[in-house]
Design an enzyme around this catalytic site. Structure first.
Site, PDB file in Angstrom:
ATOM      1  N   ARG A   1       0.799  -1.087   0.054  1.00 42.41           N
ATOM      2  CA  ARG A   1       0.079  -0.126   0.117  1.00 42.41           C
ATOM      3  C   ARG A   1       0.748   1.292  -0.044  1.00 42.41           C
ATOM      4  O   ARG A   1       0.176   2.341  -0.505  1.00 42.41           O
ATOM      5  CB  ARG A   1      -0.997   0.138   1.180  1.00 42.41           C
ATOM      6  CG  ARG A   1      -1.743  -1.205   1.176  1.00 42.41           C
ATOM      7  CD  ARG A   1      -2.499  -1.421   2.673  1.00 42.41           C
ATOM      8  NE  ARG A   1      -3.339  -0.317   2.870  1.00 42.41           N
ATOM      9  CZ  ARG A   1      -3.887  -0.207   4.360  1.00 42.41           C
ATOM     10  NH1 ARG A   1      -3.435  -1.031   5.145  1.00 42.41           N
ATOM     11  NH2 ARG A   1      -4.786   0.652   4.297  1.00 42.41           N
TER      12      ARG A   1
ATOM     13  N   GLN B   1      -1.594   3.221  -4.998  1.00 41.85           N
ATOM     14  CA  GLN B   1      -2.692   4.174  -4.249  1.00 41.85           C
ATOM     15  C   GLN B   1      -4.096   3.871  -4.726  1.00 41.85           C
ATOM     16  O   GLN B   1      -4.984   3.629  -3.956  1.00 41.85           O
ATOM     17  CB  GLN B   1      -2.255   5.731  -4.234  1.00 41.85           C
ATOM     18  CG  GLN B   1      -0.920   5.839  -3.751  1.00 41.85           C
ATOM     19  CD  GLN B   1      -0.596   6.150  -2.369  1.00 41.85           C
ATOM     20  OE1 GLN B   1      -1.241   7.221  -1.919  1.00 41.85           O
ATOM     21  NE2 GLN B   1       0.081   5.563  -1.688  1.00 41.85           N
TER      22      GLN B   1
ATOM     23  N   ASP C   1      -5.823   0.707  -3.816  1.00 44.08           N
ATOM     24  CA  ASP C   1      -5.639   0.380  -2.225  1.00 44.08           C
ATOM     25  C   ASP C   1      -7.111   0.294  -1.800  1.00 44.08           C
ATOM     26  O   ASP C   1      -7.772   0.993  -0.943  1.00 44.08           O
ATOM     27  CB  ASP C   1      -5.091   1.499  -1.758  1.00 44.08           C
ATOM     28  CG  ASP C   1      -4.634   1.308  -0.234  1.00 44.08           C
ATOM     29  OD1 ASP C   1      -5.330   0.234   0.240  1.00 44.08           O
ATOM     30  OD2 ASP C   1      -3.967   2.017   0.717  1.00 44.08           O
TER      31      ASP C   1
ATOM     32  N   SER D   1      -7.640   0.610   1.997  1.00 41.09           N
ATOM     33  CA  SER D   1      -7.846   1.944   2.588  1.00 41.09           C
ATOM     34  C   SER D   1      -9.125   2.487   2.274  1.00 41.09           C
ATOM     35  O   SER D   1      -9.743   3.251   3.152  1.00 41.09           O
ATOM     36  CB  SER D   1      -6.678   2.852   1.877  1.00 41.09           C
ATOM     37  OG  SER D   1      -5.547   2.663   2.694  1.00 41.09           O
TER      38      SER D   1
ATOM     39  N   TYR E   1       2.823   0.028   9.630  1.00 41.79           N
ATOM     40  CA  TYR E   1       2.057  -0.725  10.589  1.00 41.79           C
ATOM     41  C   TYR E   1       2.329  -0.918  11.954  1.00 41.79           C
ATOM     42  O   TYR E   1       3.669  -0.672  12.181  1.00 41.79           O
ATOM     43  CB  TYR E   1       1.933  -2.019  10.036  1.00 41.79           C
ATOM     44  CG  TYR E   1       1.115  -2.168   8.778  1.00 41.79           C
ATOM     45  CD1 TYR E   1      -0.423  -2.291   8.677  1.00 41.79           C
ATOM     46  CD2 TYR E   1       1.842  -2.309   7.551  1.00 41.79           C
ATOM     47  CE1 TYR E   1      -1.052  -2.318   7.665  1.00 41.79           C
ATOM     48  CE2 TYR E   1       0.992  -2.307   6.262  1.00 41.79           C
ATOM     49  CZ  TYR E   1      -0.494  -2.317   6.467  1.00 41.79           C
ATOM     50  OH  TYR E   1      -1.136  -2.302   5.352  1.00 41.79           O
TER      51      TYR E   1
HETATM   52  P1  NAD Z   1      -4.468  -1.156  10.573  1.00 38.76           P
HETATM   53  O1  NAD Z   1      -5.811  -1.500  10.118  1.00 38.76           O
HETATM   54  O2  NAD Z   1      -3.555  -2.414  10.720  1.00 38.76           O
HETATM   55  O3  NAD Z   1      -4.432  -0.760  12.025  1.00 38.76           O
HETATM   56  C1  NAD Z   1      -5.268   0.297  12.664  1.00 38.76           C
HETATM   57  C2  NAD Z   1      -4.421   1.080  13.621  1.00 38.76           C
HETATM   58  O4  NAD Z   1      -4.192   0.387  14.756  1.00 38.76           O
HETATM   59  C3  NAD Z   1      -2.910   1.447  13.275  1.00 38.76           C
HETATM   60  O5  NAD Z   1      -2.701   2.963  13.002  1.00 38.76           O
HETATM   61  C4  NAD Z   1      -2.131   0.497  14.141  1.00 38.76           C
HETATM   62  O6  NAD Z   1      -0.812   1.378  14.560  1.00 38.76           O
HETATM   63  C5  NAD Z   1      -2.968   0.677  15.332  1.00 38.76           C
HETATM   64  N1  NAD Z   1      -2.669  -0.286  16.491  1.00 38.76           N
HETATM   65  C6  NAD Z   1      -2.419  -1.732  16.351  1.00 38.76           C
HETATM   66  N2  NAD Z   1      -2.217  -2.119  17.523  1.00 38.76           N
HETATM   67  C7  NAD Z   1      -2.358  -1.267  18.488  1.00 38.76           C
HETATM   68  C8  NAD Z   1      -2.703  -1.326  19.763  1.00 38.76           C
HETATM   69  N3  NAD Z   1      -2.124  -2.280  20.757  1.00 38.76           N
HETATM   70  N4  NAD Z   1      -2.848  -0.062  20.406  1.00 38.76           N
HETATM   71  C9  NAD Z   1      -3.034   1.019  19.727  1.00 38.76           C
HETATM   72  N5  NAD Z   1      -3.251   1.076  18.364  1.00 38.76           N
HETATM   73  C10 NAD Z   1      -2.879  -0.033  17.710  1.00 38.76           C
HETATM   74  O7  NAD Z   1      -3.716  -0.137   9.875  1.00 38.76           O
HETATM   75  P2  NAD Z   1      -4.106   0.793   8.651  1.00 38.76           P
HETATM   76  O8  NAD Z   1      -5.407   1.561   8.937  1.00 38.76           O
HETATM   77  O9  NAD Z   1      -4.342  -0.184   7.511  1.00 38.76           O
HETATM   78  O10 NAD Z   1      -2.841   1.479   8.161  1.00 38.76           O
HETATM   79  C11 NAD Z   1      -1.825   1.657   8.970  1.00 38.76           C
HETATM   80  C12 NAD Z   1      -0.681   2.378   8.336  1.00 38.76           C
HETATM   81  O11 NAD Z   1      -0.609   2.151   7.034  1.00 38.76           O
HETATM   82  C13 NAD Z   1      -0.924   3.737   8.819  1.00 38.76           C
HETATM   83  O12 NAD Z   1       0.258   4.350   9.204  1.00 38.76           O
HETATM   84  C14 NAD Z   1      -1.332   4.408   7.293  1.00 38.76           C
HETATM   85  O13 NAD Z   1      -1.096   5.864   7.189  1.00 38.76           O
HETATM   86  C15 NAD Z   1      -0.511   3.661   6.554  1.00 38.76           C
HETATM   87  N6  NAD Z   1      -0.848   3.594   5.161  1.00 38.76           N
HETATM   88  C16 NAD Z   1      -0.228   4.074   4.313  1.00 38.76           C
HETATM   89  C17 NAD Z   1      -0.722   4.176   2.857  1.00 38.76           C
HETATM   90  C18 NAD Z   1       0.101   4.825   2.068  1.00 38.76           C
HETATM   91  O14 NAD Z   1       1.415   5.285   2.093  1.00 38.76           O
HETATM   92  N7  NAD Z   1      -0.604   4.929   0.758  1.00 38.76           N
HETATM   93  C19 NAD Z   1      -1.821   3.638   2.498  1.00 38.76           C
HETATM   94  C20 NAD Z   1      -2.574   2.674   3.626  1.00 38.76           C
HETATM   95  C21 NAD Z   1      -1.994   2.917   4.865  1.00 38.76           C
END
Ligand code: NAD
Length: 387
Positions: free
Chosen positions: A133, A139, A142, A145, A241
């Site tokens: 991602r 993007q 995705d 997202s 992550y």
């Molecule tokens: P996810 O669904 O895997 O997790 C959701 C959130 O839960 C995350 O922010 C994670 O840090 C948090 N988490 C996990 N364990 C935890 C705990 N014990 N206590 C508290 N919080 C906890 O994550 P997601 O929403 O799919 O995305 C994660 C990351 O990926 C983010 O930083 C996002 O910005 C990044 N991302 C980047 C892109 C990109 O660059 N285009 C695209 C998608 C996601």
């Protein structure tokens, strides 16, 4: 050589989703129109759009042909789906046919075995949940997202609906209502969208995450960031992550969160660890200590557990202490129209990325293809549709 190969028209199909409760559809008419303009033939299974209130006629007007399942599977070169087709449908896919969808490739057990069986038969499976991602090129594809964004938005709306008081501050002739205090645990894509939505509804919002990078993102939405001493420095697992916390870190985190959570009216949890069990962040003891009227929405609630002790996907329970616990279930399916529109653009971005000169071309050296392709063995060279 068949007539289809003569004409070199690639047939792309969308199936009816058969997973219980699923109302999304992989293609919406607007995207069908675009595919037809690009030279694809589009087939849609009759009734596929019903859950998202899209009629068969709307697909026909957009240039698709509507047909029954057997015919669609017989003629399609590429099958687009939202979820992994059910065990009744997946075995009907044939060798050389391409399936693109959120296939849940990270699941272990019988679900994964179904995918492996199809891949072993030569079905080409591209699973959008394996997408790298963070690659800029990925993007538009995705789907995790786009669907997490819908889920986060919807979680805030569900919480507001279940909450017996106002989210915003209200100054009226009948008195002043203070704004609701909302805490969002997990500030990834869904969490940030829940924070933004709860803020737009006028609540006082606090966000929390184990990844230090989340602090700036939460604050940029105008929310407060909750820090716990034990975890903020420790939770980054790389690639954006979180990593799974150790049992000792988890226990320390729960103890710290316990004190914080009691101060909030509404708690929305979204914490996930890729491929892992969601961490329990709100214990039964914490729920018992919360005030009557509080609302918990657990977006991580699923077959492997959830962030809130005792939450059941798709169920709403009011405890003896008057706390409403909502296991979110499939929130994007509750907003099937909007979720399908976004998903449709993601899945077709993946499709067009693997079509060259009207034929499927899978290049294992391509970062995205290598990541999303589920196959028992990686072929030495690119495989084309005509092979
Ligand atoms: P996810 O669904 O895997 O997790 C959701 C959130 O839960 C995350 O922010 C994670 O840090 C948090 N988490 C996990 N364990 C935890 C705990 N014990 N206590 C508290 N919080 C906890 O994550 P997601 O929403 O799919 O995305 C994660 C990351 O990926 C983010 O930083 C996002 O910005 C990044 N991302 C980047 C892109 C990109 O660059 N285009 C695209 C998608 C996601």
């Amino acid at each position: 050589m068949t007539a289809r190969e003569d004409a070199k028209v690639l047939v792309v199909a969308a199936l009816t989703e058969r997973t219980p409760g699923e109302r999304r559809v992989a293609l919406v008419p607007e995207v069908v129109e675009r595919l037809v303009t690009q030279g694809f033939e589009v087939l849609v299974e009759s009734g596929a759009g019903a859950g998202a209130l899209i009629s068969d006629d709307a697909y026909v007007q957009a240039g698709a042909k509507v047909s029954g399942l057997e015919d669609v599977l017989d003629r399609a070169d590429v099958v687009l789906a939202v979820r992994r087709p059910t065990p009744a449908v997946l075995p009907k896919l044939r060798a050389g046919q391409v399936l693109i969808g959120l296939l849940d490739a990270r699941m272990a057990g019988p679900e994964r075995a179904e995918l492996d069986e199809a891949a072993a038969r030569g079905v080409i499976l591209l699973s959008l949940d394996l997408l790298p991602r963070t690659l800029p090129r990925a993007q538009t594809m995705d789907a995790l997202s786009s669907q997490a964004s819908v889920a986060g938005y919807r979680a805030a709306v569900v919480a507001a609906e279940a909450f017996g008081r106002y989210f915003p501050m209200m100054i009226t002739a009948a008195g002043t209502a203070r704004p609701a205090k909302v805490l969002v645990l997990g500030a990834g894509v869904a969490g940030l969208q829940a924070i933004g939505t709860a803020r737009r509804l006028g609540a006082q919002v606090t966000g929390y995450d184990v990844r230090p990078a989340a602090e700036g993102e939460v604050k940029s939405l105008g929310a407060t960031f909750l820090k716990t001493a034990t975890t903020v420095a420790a939770g980054d697992g790389g690639g954006g992550y979180a990593r799974a916390l150790t049992p000792a870190e988890g226990a320390a985190q729960r103890a710290e969160l316990d004190a914080a959570i009691r101060r909030f009216d509404v708690v929305i949890t979204t914490a996930q660890v890729p491929g892992g069990t969601p961490p329990v962040l709100v214990t039964a003891e914490t729920i018992e200590a919360m005030s009557a009227g509080s609302v918990l929405v657990d977006l991580a609630s699923g077959p492997l557990g959830g962030n809130v002790a005792g939450s059941v996907p798709g169920e709403r329970v009011v405890t003896r202490g008057g706390v409403t616990v909502i296991g979110a279930g499939n929130l994007p399916a509750q907003m099937a129209s909007g979720a399908s529109a976004a998903y449709s653009r993601n899945v077709t971005a993946m499709l067009t990325a693997v079509v060259v000169d009207g034929a499927i071309l899978l290049d294992p050296a391509d970062d995205i293809v290598a990541a999303v392709w589920i196959h028992p063995a990686v072929p030495a060279e690119g495989t084309t549709h005509d092979e």
